[in-house]
Write a protein that holds these residues in place. Structure first.
Motif, PDB file in Angstrom:
ATOM      1  N   CYS A 138       0.814  -1.216   0.000  1.00  0.00           N
ATOM      2  CA  CYS A 138       0.000   0.000   0.000  1.00  0.00           C
ATOM      3  C   CYS A 138       0.851   1.271   0.000  1.00  0.00           C
ATOM      4  O   CYS A 138       0.311   2.378   0.072  1.00  0.00           O
ATOM      5  CB  CYS A 138      -0.936   0.001   1.203  1.00  0.00           C
ATOM      6  SG  CYS A 138      -2.185  -1.293   1.135  1.00  0.00           S
ATOM      7  N   GLY A 139       2.167   1.121  -0.058  1.00  0.00           N
ATOM      8  CA  GLY A 139       3.033   2.291  -0.134  1.00  0.00           C
ATOM      9  C   GLY A 139       3.275   2.972   1.194  1.00  0.00           C
ATOM     10  O   GLY A 139       3.786   4.099   1.233  1.00  0.00           O
ATOM     11  N   ARG A 169      -3.545   5.446  -6.693  1.00  0.00           N
ATOM     12  CA  ARG A 169      -4.878   5.731  -7.245  1.00  0.00           C
ATOM     13  C   ARG A 169      -5.698   4.451  -7.378  1.00  0.00           C
ATOM     14  O   ARG A 169      -6.924   4.490  -7.385  1.00  0.00           O
ATOM     15  CB  ARG A 169      -4.758   6.407  -8.614  1.00  0.00           C
ATOM     16  CG  ARG A 169      -4.139   7.785  -8.589  1.00  0.00           C
ATOM     17  CD  ARG A 169      -4.132   8.412  -9.984  1.00  0.00           C
ATOM     18  NE  ARG A 169      -3.308   9.605 -10.033  1.00  0.00           N
ATOM     19  CZ  ARG A 169      -3.723  10.818  -9.655  1.00  0.00           C
ATOM     20  NH1 ARG A 169      -4.956  10.979  -9.208  1.00  0.00           N
ATOM     21  NH2 ARG A 169      -2.914  11.864  -9.727  1.00  0.00           N
ATOM     22  N   HIS A 170      -5.009   3.326  -7.492  1.00  0.00           N
ATOM     23  CA  HIS A 170      -5.683   2.033  -7.679  1.00  0.00           C
ATOM     24  C   HIS A 170      -5.882   1.286  -6.361  1.00  0.00           C
ATOM     25  O   HIS A 170      -6.408   0.174  -6.368  1.00  0.00           O
ATOM     26  CB  HIS A 170      -4.862   1.152  -8.625  1.00  0.00           C
ATOM     27  CG  HIS A 170      -4.653   1.745  -9.978  1.00  0.00           C
ATOM     28  ND1 HIS A 170      -5.573   1.636 -10.992  1.00  0.00           N
ATOM     29  CD2 HIS A 170      -3.614   2.466 -10.478  1.00  0.00           C
ATOM     30  CE1 HIS A 170      -5.120   2.252 -12.067  1.00  0.00           C
ATOM     31  NE2 HIS A 170      -3.932   2.760 -11.786  1.00  0.00           N
ATOM     32  N   ILE A 171      -5.427   1.875  -5.237  1.00  0.00           N
ATOM     33  CA  ILE A 171      -5.399   1.143  -3.963  1.00  0.00           C
ATOM     34  C   ILE A 171      -6.323   1.789  -2.938  1.00  0.00           C
ATOM     35  O   ILE A 171      -6.350   3.016  -2.784  1.00  0.00           O
ATOM     36  CB  ILE A 171      -3.972   1.116  -3.377  1.00  0.00           C
ATOM     37  CG1 ILE A 171      -2.988   0.474  -4.352  1.00  0.00           C
ATOM     38  CG2 ILE A 171      -3.940   0.370  -2.046  1.00  0.00           C
ATOM     39  CD1 ILE A 171      -1.533   0.624  -3.927  1.00  0.00           C
ATOM     40  N   GLY A 172      -7.063   0.945  -2.198  1.00  0.00           N
ATOM     41  CA  GLY A 172      -7.776   1.383  -1.004  1.00  0.00           C
ATOM     42  C   GLY A 172      -7.244   0.588   0.181  1.00  0.00           C
ATOM     43  O   GLY A 172      -6.982  -0.604   0.054  1.00  0.00           O
ATOM     44  N   PHE A 173      -7.079   1.242   1.336  1.00  0.00           N
ATOM     45  CA  PHE A 173      -6.437   0.578   2.470  1.00  0.00           C
ATOM     46  C   PHE A 173      -7.201   0.869   3.755  1.00  0.00           C
ATOM     47  O   PHE A 173      -7.474   2.025   4.085  1.00  0.00           O
ATOM     48  CB  PHE A 173      -4.992   1.068   2.589  1.00  0.00           C
ATOM     49  CG  PHE A 173      -4.175   0.400   3.678  1.00  0.00           C
ATOM     50  CD1 PHE A 173      -4.389  -0.926   4.036  1.00  0.00           C
ATOM     51  CD2 PHE A 173      -3.177   1.103   4.337  1.00  0.00           C
ATOM     52  CE1 PHE A 173      -3.638  -1.538   5.024  1.00  0.00           C
ATOM     53  CE2 PHE A 173      -2.408   0.502   5.330  1.00  0.00           C
ATOM     54  CZ  PHE A 173      -2.651  -0.827   5.675  1.00  0.00           C
ATOM     55  N   LEU A 174      -7.557  -0.193   4.466  1.00  0.00           N
ATOM     56  CA  LEU A 174      -8.125  -0.073   5.813  1.00  0.00           C
ATOM     57  C   LEU A 174      -7.149  -0.715   6.779  1.00  0.00           C
ATOM     58  O   LEU A 174      -7.066  -1.945   6.856  1.00  0.00           O
ATOM     59  CB  LEU A 174      -9.486  -0.759   5.902  1.00  0.00           C
ATOM     60  CG  LEU A 174     -10.097  -0.804   7.310  1.00  0.00           C
ATOM     61  CD1 LEU A 174     -10.470   0.593   7.782  1.00  0.00           C
ATOM     62  CD2 LEU A 174     -11.310  -1.723   7.355  1.00  0.00           C
ATOM     63  N   VAL A 214     -17.486   2.925   8.193  1.00  0.00           N
ATOM     64  CA  VAL A 214     -16.930   4.219   7.766  1.00  0.00           C
ATOM     65  C   VAL A 214     -15.480   4.029   7.315  1.00  0.00           C
ATOM     66  O   VAL A 214     -15.045   4.616   6.307  1.00  0.00           O
ATOM     67  CB  VAL A 214     -17.016   5.266   8.902  1.00  0.00           C
ATOM     68  CG1 VAL A 214     -16.328   6.567   8.484  1.00  0.00           C
ATOM     69  CG2 VAL A 214     -18.472   5.540   9.268  1.00  0.00           C
ATOM     70  N   GLY A 215     -14.732   3.182   8.043  1.00  0.00           N
ATOM     71  CA  GLY A 215     -13.350   2.891   7.635  1.00  0.00           C
ATOM     72  C   GLY A 215     -13.283   2.242   6.271  1.00  0.00           C
ATOM     73  O   GLY A 215     -12.401   2.562   5.453  1.00  0.00           O
ATOM     74  N   ILE A 216     -14.205   1.324   5.992  1.00  0.00           N
ATOM     75  CA  ILE A 216     -14.250   0.688   4.668  1.00  0.00           C
ATOM     76  C   ILE A 216     -14.658   1.715   3.615  1.00  0.00           C
ATOM     77  O   ILE A 216     -14.118   1.728   2.495  1.00  0.00           O
ATOM     78  CB  ILE A 216     -15.211  -0.513   4.684  1.00  0.00           C
ATOM     79  CG1 ILE A 216     -14.635  -1.629   5.574  1.00  0.00           C
ATOM     80  CG2 ILE A 216     -15.450  -1.045   3.274  1.00  0.00           C
ATOM     81  CD1 ILE A 216     -15.573  -2.801   5.791  1.00  0.00           C
ATOM     82  N   ALA A 217     -15.583   2.604   3.974  1.00  0.00           N
ATOM     83  CA  ALA A 217     -16.024   3.633   3.028  1.00  0.00           C
ATOM     84  C   ALA A 217     -14.860   4.525   2.588  1.00  0.00           C
ATOM     85  O   ALA A 217     -14.727   4.845   1.392  1.00  0.00           O
ATOM     86  CB  ALA A 217     -17.133   4.476   3.661  1.00  0.00           C
TER      87      ALA A 217
END
Length: 306
Positions: A52-53, A78-83, A145-148
């Motif tokens: 995730c950088g 831009r392609h990554i989402g991180f929880l 909310v964290g997932i959002a």
């Protein structure tokens, strides 16, 4: 794009003199939920943080849609989402204020921010809490909310670190359902050490132990990693245990109570047929016979050498 969604090459990292991960290789080419499994301290969080950088690796490369995250982190992210395991929430903001803040961090164009907030709140079923302070939400809704925030910019690749940690059983079921819905359109890596979580949620497993990948395959392949060597049989006319032991290939007999036996076998090729034939010949009235799978705990222990 024909590039793999995620490609990890010879990934290694050390803290001071100790290696946390060594020569990790894997590739993800299609959508689904991938479990990143391992015991505490195995190297899961290090791997995720590099992907995730958040952390710069000692050696090796991570490519997100062909983009090297070390060389071009802004474009790759831009392609990554991180929880993370502890959601990065600002609890004194309302849900709507916080998601607007996240949208700006993700460089969503100003004219698209309100739509992105509305869409993600609907997807995560938190629209009715849009004006509520995050600190006043339950643990399950804070996790939503964290997932959002992780998917507000519509990433192709989402990393969730222990997303059901600390939730009650009903909240866990709700988050699992949400994760499965999100995975219909994107790739998810879900890190956990809880085996039931993997079985209930994931399609594929990557298991890390002592910093190395020790298993990569589907959940079914993981379930069948240890070849069964016991059979459970049910017979109406129970024979003496010695008669069962006399069948070629049977190495041990355990009475389970009632009409059930556990039979340990050494020759799996024809042992079922021999038991069936002997039961018919001697009138044991066999009603059930099946191979007993190893438990997930046993497979985990075998793979982790613990």
């Amino acid at each position: 794009m024909n590039d793999p969604i995620v490609k990890v090459e010879k990934l290694s990292h050390r803290y001071s003199v100790q290696w946390a991960i060594r020569d990790i290789d894997f590739e993800i080419t299609k959508n689904g939920i991938y479990g990143l499994l391992g015991s505490n301290g195995a190297g899961k969080s290090t791997t995720m943080n590099i992907m995730c950088g958040v952390l710069k690796q000692t050696a090796g490369n991570v490519f997100i849609r062909g983009i090297n995250i070390r060389d071009n982190p802004v474009e790759a992210k831009r392609h990554i989402g991180f929880l993370p395991q502890k959601p990065p929430l600002h609890v004194d903001l309302t849900v709507e204020e916080y998601l607007r803040y996240c949208a700006r961090l993700r460089h969503i164009p100003k004219q698209e921010i309100e739509k992105a907030i509305t869409d993600v709140m609907g997807r995560c079923a938190i629209t009715h809490f849009r004006k509520r302070l995050i600190r006043n939400l339950s643990g399950g809704y804070q996790q939503r909310v964290g997932i959002a925030q992780a998917i507000i910019h519509n990433p192709e690749f989402v990393v969730l670190d222990e997303p059901t940690n600390g939730l009650d059983p009903n909240q866990i079921l709700e988050i699992r359902k949400l994760v499965k819905e999100i995975a219909e359109e994107r790739t998810i890596i879900l890190s956990t050490h809880i085996l039931s979580e993997v079985q209930a949620t994931c399609d594929h497993i990557r298991m890390i132990e002592q910093g190395r990948v020790v298993f990569a395959g589907t959940v079914d392949e993981f379930d069948n990693y240890i070849i069964p060597n016991t059979l459970i049989v049910t017979m109406i006319s129970m024979p003496p245990a010695d008669e069962l032991r006399s069948i070629p290939g049977i190495a041990g007999v355990e009475e389970l109570g009632g009409p059930k036996y556990r039979l340990k076998f050494t020759d799996g090729q024809d042992v079922k047929e021999r038991i069936i034939e002997t039961s018919v010949a001697r009138g044991w009235r066999l009603t059930e016979i099946f191979a007993e799978k190893s438990s997930l705990d046993a497979i985990f222990a075998e793979l982790s050498k613990k």
